[in-house]
Structures are given as structure tokens and as C-alpha cells.
Write a protein that holds these residues in place. Structure first.
Motif, PDB file in Angstrom:
ATOM      1  N   LYS A  71      -0.841   5.124   3.748  1.00 43.09           N
ATOM      2  CA  LYS A  71       0.267   5.920   4.294  1.00 43.09           C
ATOM      3  C   LYS A  71      -0.039   7.411   4.167  1.00 43.09           C
ATOM      4  CE  LYS A  71       3.903   4.144   4.970  1.00 43.09           C
ATOM      5  NZ  LYS A  71       4.547   3.539   6.163  1.00 43.09           N
ATOM      6  N   ASP A  72       0.807   8.217   4.816  1.00 47.52           N
ATOM      7  CA  ASP A  72       0.668   9.662   4.705  1.00 47.52           C
ATOM      8  C   ASP A  72       1.483  10.228   3.541  1.00 47.52           C
ATOM      9  OD1 ASP A  72       3.139   9.199   5.805  1.00 47.52           O
ATOM     10  OD2 ASP A  72       2.894  10.559   7.509  1.00 47.52           O
ATOM     11  N   VAL A  73       2.059   9.332   2.719  1.00 46.69           N
ATOM     12  CA  VAL A  73       2.736   9.729   1.480  1.00 46.69           C
ATOM     13  C   VAL A  73       1.971   9.101   0.323  1.00 46.69           C
ATOM     14  CG1 VAL A  73       5.012  10.059   2.494  1.00 46.69           C
ATOM     15  CG2 VAL A  73       4.332   7.768   1.749  1.00 46.69           C
ATOM     16  N   GLU A  74       2.291   9.505  -0.911  1.00 49.02           N
ATOM     17  CA  GLU A  74       1.467   9.074  -2.049  1.00 49.02           C
ATOM     18  C   GLU A  74       1.715   7.636  -2.473  1.00 49.02           C
ATOM     19  OE1 GLU A  74       2.463  11.000  -5.828  1.00 49.02           O
ATOM     20  OE2 GLU A  74       4.180  11.942  -4.828  1.00 49.02           O
ATOM     21  N   GLY A  75       2.731   6.994  -1.924  1.00 49.06           N
ATOM     22  CA  GLY A  75       3.046   5.610  -2.264  1.00 49.06           C
ATOM     23  C   GLY A  75       4.464   5.305  -1.822  1.00 49.06           C
ATOM     24  N   VAL A  76       5.097   4.344  -2.493  1.00 45.15           N
ATOM     25  CA  VAL A  76       6.501   4.055  -2.225  1.00 45.15           C
ATOM     26  C   VAL A  76       7.338   5.091  -2.965  1.00 45.15           C
ATOM     27  CG1 VAL A  76       8.376   2.376  -2.443  1.00 45.15           C
ATOM     28  CG2 VAL A  76       6.052   1.583  -1.945  1.00 45.15           C
TER      29      VAL A  76
ATOM     30  N   PRO B  34      -1.169  -9.163  -4.774  1.00 41.22           N
ATOM     31  CA  PRO B  34      -0.616  -7.818  -5.013  1.00 41.22           C
ATOM     32  C   PRO B  34      -0.743  -6.923  -3.784  1.00 41.22           C
ATOM     33  CG  PRO B  34      -2.724  -8.074  -6.122  1.00 41.22           C
ATOM     34  CD  PRO B  34      -2.367  -9.426  -5.582  1.00 41.22           C
ATOM     35  N   LEU B  35       0.241  -6.057  -3.642  1.00 42.65           N
ATOM     36  CA  LEU B  35       0.274  -5.088  -2.550  1.00 42.65           C
ATOM     37  C   LEU B  35       0.201  -3.686  -3.129  1.00 42.65           C
ATOM     38  CD1 LEU B  35       0.883  -4.147   0.407  1.00 42.65           C
ATOM     39  CD2 LEU B  35       3.305  -4.318  -0.178  1.00 42.65           C
ATOM     40  N   PHE B  36      -0.702  -2.882  -2.584  1.00 48.54           N
ATOM     41  CA  PHE B  36      -0.807  -1.483  -2.982  1.00 48.54           C
ATOM     42  C   PHE B  36      -0.424  -0.596  -1.802  1.00 48.54           C
ATOM     43  CE2 PHE B  36      -3.680  -3.857  -5.651  1.00 48.54           C
ATOM     44  CZ  PHE B  36      -3.463  -3.325  -6.916  1.00 48.54           C
ATOM     45  N   VAL B  37       0.328   0.451  -2.072  1.00 45.03           N
ATOM     46  CA  VAL B  37       0.651   1.458  -1.060  1.00 45.03           C
ATOM     47  C   VAL B  37       0.015   2.761  -1.536  1.00 45.03           C
ATOM     48  CG1 VAL B  37       2.473   2.656   0.202  1.00 45.03           C
ATOM     49  CG2 VAL B  37       2.814   0.281  -0.533  1.00 45.03           C
ATOM     50  N   ARG B  38      -0.972   3.243  -0.760  1.00 40.18           N
ATOM     51  CA  ARG B  38      -1.752   4.402  -1.176  1.00 40.18           C
ATOM     52  C   ARG B  38      -1.781   5.467  -0.087  1.00 40.18           C
ATOM     53  NH1 ARG B  38      -7.522   2.625  -3.280  1.00 40.18           N
ATOM     54  NH2 ARG B  38      -7.577   4.883  -3.671  1.00 40.18           N
ATOM     55  N   SER B  39      -2.183   6.663  -0.497  1.00 39.86           N
ATOM     56  CA  SER B  39      -2.269   7.796   0.421  1.00 39.86           C
ATOM     57  C   SER B  39      -3.650   7.878   1.041  1.00 39.86           C
ATOM     58  CB  SER B  39      -1.965   9.097  -0.322  1.00 39.86           C
ATOM     59  OG  SER B  39      -2.262  10.218   0.492  1.00 39.86           O
TER      60      SER B  39
END
Length: 416
Positions: free
Chosen positions: A219-224, A271-276
Motif C-alpha cells: 500500500k501507499d501507507v505504512e500498514g493498517v 498470515p497477512l501483511f500490509v506493508r508500504s
């Protein structure tokens, strides 16, 4: 395998695509599957083409030329010798024009899927060819032949058994694979789509079918975050959250993860990771089973341009089970997404999202049996893990029309 999803913001221009290549070189490509969305705001642009084709023929060429030019500009910026890729891009547009010339269907939803899907075919074609030029070998896959669905256009249902069989047979799990997000195909060869912003769901489907080690959404943000930074001035990163919490947030409208994504991951504890994609040094957010939200703080979700509908019997009698059942049948029939429900002895209120533009037809039918009050253009705020302070901040945004509170969640309908 690892499954990576790159959305439109991550491939919005030539520089962004080059950045994705750098990420892959840093993170590794072996045994990796990429789910890629349409570029930038191209889904919106293709929706304009659908509208023009169906309702405004005079603007069709302008809408199409804009999309063609956008992709040609990116190809010319990416490649020293762009002609081969330009020919592939041109071929996709020729296929689209050929389809439209022969089409005799009047179904908007069917046409939507056949037209809008070209955005993902273009983006994956360009990205795949650029990777090859950068020495990143990859396999381009047509996801419409891998994710098998019914023929419910714009919100297709996955045939999980056929899909898993097809994916396992078709995907070389030792190599880098590229697939389109958001798309599927029915058994007759027609393109379907999984619902707006459905590329996250595509990642979940592939992860489930391939027993993936993990999924990362870039994503364009650092996470959730605990709130949408486009709406709230101050936001905080959630370092970890559970599947259950993520489902709750997605259900109420949090846009960071598609609502359908979590279920296939949860069932196999992937597991799910949301990263920048802007900073690989940031750890982002990890979503997994049974962990407490960290840090524990209020989380804000906003759904704008909602419709508040208050319904009561014409003779002011009680709103009983038969009434409510009838209302829900109509809501389902006219594809109105219900985001809040509140009922009393003589009234029943819902806050709905008119995604498919069928509210006026629903309203006319409802008025034949009930007294109906409607307030359009309201905002629905949902606060998970609310505090008195957080609710007070929300109420300052306008006139509160309806408030509903349970143990962990508060919802407030605000009229600006």
C-alpha cells in the motif's frame, strides 16, 4: 509460495512500476505470485467508457482515447524500444473494439465486466514485459481461466473446487507468476469480476488454493491505520490485529482490505501483511489468528454518501417479523448494501449504500406498503473500541441523525 498484491497506486506511472521491480529484487521472486490491479485510476476511466458506450455515445471516443493515451505514455516512458509492447497494448484495445462492434447485449453489468477487465489485462501485460527487460523472468497468466465463477456479473461467486483444481494444475509454484486482480471467468468463457476493489480477494483466493506461506498487500501507507488518512488528520499504525478484528473493520467499510479477503486466509491460518511500497524498512501490520489489537485505541471508519431510510407501517401498527422480512427481501432484490440497522416497536431504519443505482425503484415499491422517510447524502461513522472522547469528536462533524452503540462498536449517522 508467497502472494503479493500490488494495487493501482503502486503501478500508477513508470516510476512506480520501476519501484515494484526494485521491491521484487529486494524481497526475492522465486515461488512468488503477484496479483496486479489496473494502473492508477484506470478502473474509474474504464467505468467512464462503459457509461459512454451505454448512455452517451458522443463521449465514447474521448473516453477511450484517454485510456489508450495513458497506457501508451507509460510504455514509452518504461521501454527504450517500446514497439513490441505497444503492439501488445494495441492488440488488447483492438480486441475491445471488436467485442463492442459485435456486441448485442443490453446488460450493463455484463458489459461492465467485459470492458473494465481490460484495465488489468493491460497493466499485467506492461508490468510482465518490463520485468523481463529488467532480467526478472516471470510467467504471465490469464486469471479468467484460473478463477472459475458463476455468471453473476460485477459480484461473481467463486466455484472453489474448480478454481483450486485449475490453479494447482496451471501455476508453476517454483517461479514468479503474474495474474490479474479483480477478474474471473464463467464456464462459458465470459469475463466476470469479483466486486469493486476485489484484487485483495484475488490474493486470498490464490493463497488458499496454493497453501501459501503468507500474503502481502503493498500500500501507499505504512500498514493498517486506525483511520483513513484522507479523512482524518491524525492516524496511528496498528502493528498487529486479528482476523476477526479485520473482518469487523472490513464489514463496516474499512477500505484497506477487501471484506472477502480474510475468510480464505483464516481458514488455513495464512498470515497477512500490509506493508508500504514506499519504504521497505517499515514492518507494517501483521494480521493473524487470536492476537489482540496493538496498540489498543479507537478505530474510525467512514462511509460517505449513504442513504438513511426510516420505515413504519401505514396504520402505525408494530413492525413485526413479516414486515422486516419483506423489507430485507426488497433490499436484496435491489442490491442495496445495508450498513446499519435499527428498529423500534413502530419503525425500522437502515443506512444503505446505493452502489448499483437501484434505490429509486426500491423506494417506489416500498412506498406502496409503508410510510417512508429518506435522508440522502449522509455520512456513516463507525468507531471500533470507542471512547467518550472519540464519539464527541465524530459528533462535531455535523448533525447526528441516528446513533447505535454496542459493547465494542458505535455507529453514528451524520448529516453535514
Amino acid at each position: 509460495m508467497k502472494v503479493y498484491k500490488f494495487g493501482g497506486a503502486s503501478i500508477k506511472d513508470a516510476d512506480s512500476i520501476q519501484n515494484v521491480a526494485k521491491i521484487l529484487k529486494s524481497e526475492g521472486t522465486e515461488g512468488c505470485l503477484l496479483v496486479i490491479s489496473a494502473m492508477g485510476k484506470m478502473t474509474n476511466a474504464f467505468e467512464n467508457i462503459v457509461h459512454a458506450y451505454c448512455y452517451d455515445k458522443a463521449s465514447f471516443k474521448k473516453s477511450l482515447d484517454f485510456v489508450v493515451g495513458f497506457h501508451e505514455d507509460i510504455v514509452n516512458a518504461l521501454f527504450d524500444e517500446p514497439n513490441i509492447v505497444l503492439d501488445k497494448v494495441s492488440g488488447l484495445f483492438k480486441n475491445l473494439n471488436s467485442f463492442l462492434a459485435k456486441n448485442d447485449s443490453k446488460s450493463y453489468d455484463y458489459l461492465y465486466d467485459q470492458i473494465v477487465s481490460v484495465g488489468e489485462l493491460l497493466s499485467t501485460t506492461i508490468v510482465s514485459n518490463y520485468f523481463v527487460e529488467e532480467g526478472i523472468e516471470n510467467i504471465w497468466n490469464d486469471v479468467r481461466k484460473l478463477i472459475i465463477t458463476d455468471n453473476s456479473h460485477r459480484d461473481a461467486k467463486v466455484d472453489w473446487q474448480k478454481t483450486q483444481e485449475t490453479i494447482i494444475e496451471s501455476i508453476d509454484q517454483k517461479k514468479l507468476n503474474i495474474v490479474q486482480g479483480f477478474l474471473g471467468g464463467d464456464t462459458k468463457g465470459n469475463t466476470t469480476t469479483l466486486g469493486r476493489e476485489g484484487s485483495d480477494y484475488t490474493a486470498g483466493i490464490f493463497a488458499y488454493c496454493l497453501d501459501a506461506k503468507e500474503v502481502t498487500i503493498w500500500k501507499d501507507v505504512e500498514g493498517v491505520l486506525n483511520a483513513d488518512p484522507r479523512v482524518f488528520k491524525e492516524t496511528q499504525l496498528l502493528e498487529q490485529i486479528s482476523y476477526e478484528e479485520t473482518i469487523e473493520m472490513a464489514f463496516y467499510g474499512a477500505s484497506v482490505i477487501h471484506p472477502k479477503t480474510i475468510q480464505p486466509l483464516q481458514s488455513k491460518e495464512i498470515p497477512l501483511f500490509v506493508r508500504s511500497f514506499k519504504d521497505l524498512n517499515l514492518k507494517g501490520t501483521k494480521v493473524t489468528r487470536g492476537v489482540a489489537i496493538k496498540p489498543y485505541l479507537p478505530c474510525f471508519i467512514v462511509k460517505k454518501d449513504q442513504i438513511l431510510v426510516s420505515i413504519s407501517a401505514l396504520d402505525f401498527s408494530f413492525m413485526v417479523e413479516n414486515n422486516i422480512s419483506h423489507i430485507f427481501k426488497l433490499l436484496h432484490q435491489y442490491l442495496l448494501k445495508v450498513n446499519l440497522i435499527q428498529n423500534s416497536a413502530i419503525s425500522f431504519s437502515v443506512c444503505v449504500d446505493n452502489k448499483f443505482n437501484q434505490f429509486e425503484t426500491f423506494l417506489e415499491e416500498l412506498k406502496s406498503s409503508y410510510k417512508v422517510d429518506v435522508v440522502k447524502g449522509v455520512d456513516l461513522y463507525t468507531v471500533r473500541h470507542f471512547t467518550d472522547k472519540s464519539l464527541g469528536e465524530i459528533q462535531q462533524n455535523g448533525l447526528p441523525l441516528l446513533t447505535q452503540i454496542n459493547k465494542e462498536t458505535a455507529q453514528i449517522v451524520i448529516k453535514q
